[in-house]
Write a protein that holds these residues in place. Structure first.
Motif, mmCIF file in Angstrom:
data_model
loop_
_atom_site.group_PDB
_atom_site.id
_atom_site.type_symbol
_atom_site.label_atom_id
_atom_site.label_comp_id
_atom_site.label_asym_id
_atom_site.label_seq_id
_atom_site.Cartn_x
_atom_site.Cartn_y
_atom_site.Cartn_z
ATOM 1 N N THR A 132 0.835 -1.206 0.000
ATOM 2 C CA THR A 132 0.000 0.000 0.000
ATOM 3 C C THR A 132 0.863 1.247 0.000
ATOM 4 O O THR A 132 0.599 2.218 -0.727
ATOM 5 C CB THR A 132 -0.928 -0.001 1.224
ATOM 6 O OG1 THR A 132 -1.797 -1.135 1.156
ATOM 7 C CG2 THR A 132 -1.772 1.272 1.273
ATOM 8 N N ASP A 133 1.913 1.239 0.816
ATOM 9 C CA ASP A 133 2.827 2.380 0.865
ATOM 10 C C ASP A 133 3.484 2.620 -0.489
ATOM 11 O O ASP A 133 3.562 3.761 -0.964
ATOM 12 C CB ASP A 133 3.903 2.140 1.923
ATOM 13 C CG ASP A 133 4.969 3.218 1.931
ATOM 14 O OD1 ASP A 133 4.645 4.386 2.243
ATOM 15 O OD2 ASP A 133 6.126 2.911 1.580
ATOM 16 N N VAL A 134 3.943 1.555 -1.140
ATOM 17 C CA VAL A 134 4.594 1.701 -2.438
ATOM 18 C C VAL A 134 3.601 2.216 -3.479
ATOM 19 O O VAL A 134 3.927 3.093 -4.288
ATOM 20 C CB VAL A 134 5.228 0.365 -2.881
ATOM 21 C CG1 VAL A 134 5.655 0.420 -4.339
ATOM 22 C CG2 VAL A 134 6.439 0.045 -2.010
ATOM 23 N N PHE A 135 2.379 1.682 -3.479
ATOM 24 C CA PHE A 135 1.354 2.171 -4.406
ATOM 25 C C PHE A 135 1.132 3.672 -4.226
ATOM 26 O O PHE A 135 0.995 4.417 -5.205
ATOM 27 C CB PHE A 135 0.036 1.427 -4.172
ATOM 28 C CG PHE A 135 -0.098 0.130 -4.926
ATOM 29 C CD1 PHE A 135 1.004 -0.546 -5.429
ATOM 30 C CD2 PHE A 135 -1.349 -0.434 -5.128
ATOM 31 C CE1 PHE A 135 0.877 -1.743 -6.115
ATOM 32 C CE2 PHE A 135 -1.503 -1.628 -5.816
ATOM 33 C CZ PHE A 135 -0.387 -2.284 -6.312
ATOM 34 N N GLU A 136 1.073 4.121 -2.982
ATOM 35 C CA GLU A 136 0.867 5.552 -2.728
ATOM 36 C C GLU A 136 2.034 6.388 -3.240
ATOM 37 O O GLU A 136 1.843 7.495 -3.766
ATOM 38 C CB GLU A 136 0.664 5.781 -1.234
ATOM 39 C CG GLU A 136 -0.674 5.232 -0.722
ATOM 40 C CD GLU A 136 -0.802 5.308 0.788
ATOM 41 O OE1 GLU A 136 0.205 5.644 1.476
ATOM 42 O OE2 GLU A 136 -1.905 5.011 1.303
ATOM 43 N N ARG A 137 3.226 5.860 -3.134
ATOM 44 C CA ARG A 137 4.399 6.572 -3.642
ATOM 45 C C ARG A 137 4.355 6.693 -5.167
ATOM 46 O O ARG A 137 4.613 7.768 -5.711
ATOM 47 C CB ARG A 137 5.679 5.857 -3.201
ATOM 48 C CG ARG A 137 5.945 5.965 -1.700
ATOM 49 C CD ARG A 137 7.065 5.021 -1.274
ATOM 50 N NE ARG A 137 7.315 5.071 0.155
ATOM 51 C CZ ARG A 137 8.190 5.882 0.748
ATOM 52 N NH1 ARG A 137 8.915 6.723 0.011
ATOM 53 N NH2 ARG A 137 8.361 5.858 2.044
ATOM 54 N N TYR A 138 4.040 5.594 -5.844
ATOM 55 C CA TYR A 138 3.876 5.672 -7.297
ATOM 56 C C TYR A 138 2.794 6.694 -7.660
ATOM 57 O O TYR A 138 2.957 7.509 -8.564
ATOM 58 C CB TYR A 138 3.470 4.320 -7.876
ATOM 59 C CG TYR A 138 4.544 3.277 -7.986
ATOM 60 C CD1 TYR A 138 5.631 3.447 -8.821
ATOM 61 C CD2 TYR A 138 4.446 2.091 -7.265
ATOM 62 C CE1 TYR A 138 6.600 2.465 -8.938
ATOM 63 C CE2 TYR A 138 5.418 1.098 -7.375
ATOM 64 C CZ TYR A 138 6.479 1.297 -8.211
ATOM 65 O OH TYR A 138 7.446 0.324 -8.322
ATOM 66 N N GLY A 139 1.691 6.598 -6.979
ATOM 67 C CA GLY A 139 0.557 7.442 -7.308
ATOM 68 C C GLY A 139 0.837 8.924 -7.185
ATOM 69 O O GLY A 139 0.239 9.742 -7.889
ATOM 70 N N SER A 140 1.770 9.290 -6.324
ATOM 71 C CA SER A 140 2.057 10.711 -6.124
ATOM 72 C C SER A 140 3.180 11.238 -7.003
ATOM 73 O O SER A 140 3.250 12.443 -7.246
ATOM 74 C CB SER A 140 2.403 10.970 -4.660
ATOM 75 O OG SER A 140 3.596 10.296 -4.288
#
Length: 470
Positions: free
Chosen positions: A107-115
């Motif tokens: 989830t943390d990595v997905f949020e990083r990509y998303g931003s």
């Protein structure tokens, strides 16, 4: 109707082959292919006369280094390189800090990509926490990744939590993944054999680039061949679709060829260093900056043959940046140096240059970088091809543009490329992700956070249905 974009005058490389046509783009997707004399109203036109219009690269093996190792690169700098190199979708790797092994870290990595990502993305977590496999698969990933290796003399780039060496555990993982509908990427490595082989080199004091290169290639690559044999047999036993990373030996390629003929669902990849950066001269002149691995001439010939005949399905970069300081120690203590090389910025151009040299057909090159990775990793219909309804992920390339790669052009934080000084004959001029420029006129123009999760068509349809119901 007025469409958003017309790419005019180029030769469009479609699944059916190259065709002289104009590509129409609307709402981020390919809306049609028309003859150049067909009138269509468009808000914008790009003149691609004399150029190839290609699908964007789907790179399923990319080390972004975020979180935990952002001094090497991060998602933003990695996707800047991707945009410049014609890569429109990346799949990140789990060897991070903390490693991506559960829903929380994913989830943390997905949020990083998303931003911050400029291009579309997915991520390959490590399935080392068995109870997390299904929940992570349900988040939209298209593959898992593990390493069959333990680092000797260092703790990176294969940190704890990302490796499986017990064959029973490996089979249990395959059994669990087999029901998820995603592919299992394996970095093959016979650790027991490597402990013996590299121990002999270190005992003789051969802690040099030449010693390291020779150890990993010893006995015609036995550490790779035995590991791949195990993976292929367990894939057959479990029904788990597998993907072999770092294919580089003649026997391994022959084993994959036999497994495919027997009906095993296996794909394999060639990384940029195998065909383009793996000679003994590279080891002697570039030392740690050329390693990854040395591929002896007979094995490299087998790699090229496998690329040509389709046994090697996919070209993925294994983009693996490290700082000069992390490399320099390798001249005298190679087992302490971080291995791997940056590659995402130039791999597509190197593949197209190989087309010009007659080493690959254009069809094979495009299949390897785009169509097949999209198809085998569950993105067929949205990524990897220039056909109506697919995402408008487009690359415009000049196939007759001779230029020299230099460190001055490198967009990685590391500031270097092993291809510094190499002259090639092709140049990517523009990269488009879902209809929007991310690289044009020699500059990265994409916006951080524009990239989105590259999901399977069924997942996208479900998401759209949910949105319509709100």
């Amino acid at each position: 109707m007025t469409i958003d974009l017309r790419i005019a005058g180029g030769v469009v490389v479609t699944p059916s082959g190259p065709t002289t046509a104009d590509l129409l783009v609307h709402d981020g997707r390919i809306a049609g292919l028309v003859a150049p004399d067909v009138a269509v109203d468009s808000d914008r036109t790009i003149d691609a006369t004399g150029r190839l219009v290609l699908p964007g690269m789907v790179d399923v093996h990319v080390h972004t280094r975020e979180p935990g190792y952002e001094h090497k690169d991060d998602i933003l700098t990695t996707t800047r390189q991707a945009a410049a190199g014609g890569v429109t979708t990346i799949f990140g790797m789990p060897n991070l800090n903390p490693p991506t092994v559960d829903v929380e870290t994913l989830t943390d990595v997905f949020e990083r990509y998303g931003s911050t990502s400029l291009v579309d993305w997915n991520h390959n977590p490590a399935p080392t926490k068995f109870d997390e496999i299904v929940p992570m698969a349900e988040m939209g990933i298209r593959a898992f990744k593990i390493y069959m290796v333990v680092d000797t003399g260092r703790t990176y780039p294969h940190p704890a939590g990302t490796g499986i060496h017990d064959h029973g555990h490996l089979l249990e993982i395959m059994d669990r993944i087999a029901g998820t509908g995603v592919r299992f990427i394996v970095h093959p490595h016979d650790q027991a054999l490597m402990d013996y082989i590299e121990g002999r080199y270190l005992a003789r004091g051969e802690n040099t680039p030449q010693g390291y290169a020779s150890a990993y290639a010893e006995r015609e690559g036995v550490i790779w061949d035995t590991a791949i044999d195990v993976v292929l047999r367990l894939a057959e036993a479990s029904g788990c679709p597998v993907h072999i990373a770092h294919i580089q030996t003649r026997r391994s390629i022959e084993a994959v060829r036999r497994a495919k003929a027997a009906g095993v669902d296996v794909t394999c990849e060639v990384n940029h260093w195998a065909p383009f950066l793996s000679t003994w001269k590279d080891v002697e002149t570039l030392g740690p900056y050329a390693l990854s691995y040395w591929v002896p001439d007979d094995n490299r010939a087998a790699v090229w043959e496998g690329m040509r005949d389709g046994t090697i399905d996919i070209a993925s970069s294994d983009h693996a940046p490290h700082t000069r300081e992390e490399k320099e120690i390798g001249w005298t203590e190679m087992w302490s140096a971080h291995t791997g090389t940056p590659g995402i910025q130039y791999y597509y151009e190197l593949m197209l240059d190989a087309v010009n040299r007659g080493e690959l057909t254009l069809e094979r090159a495009v299949d390897m970088v785009a169509r097949i990775p999209a198809e085998k990793f569950g993105l067929a219909g949205t990524k990897g091809t220039l056909e109506v309804g697919a995402d408008a992920d487009v690359v415009i390339a000049d196939m007759q543009h001779e230029w020299t790669i230099t460190n001055d052009d490198v967009l990685s934080k590391t500031g270097w490329t092993p291809y510094d000084g190499r002259t090639i004959s092709t140049r990517i001029e523009r990269t488009i992700v879902r209809g929007r420029d991310v690289y044009a006129d020699g500059a990265v123009v994409g916006e951080p956070g524009y990239g989105k999760l590259a999901a399977a068509p069924a997942e996208l349809a479900a998401e759209a249905a949910g949105t319509e119901g709100n």
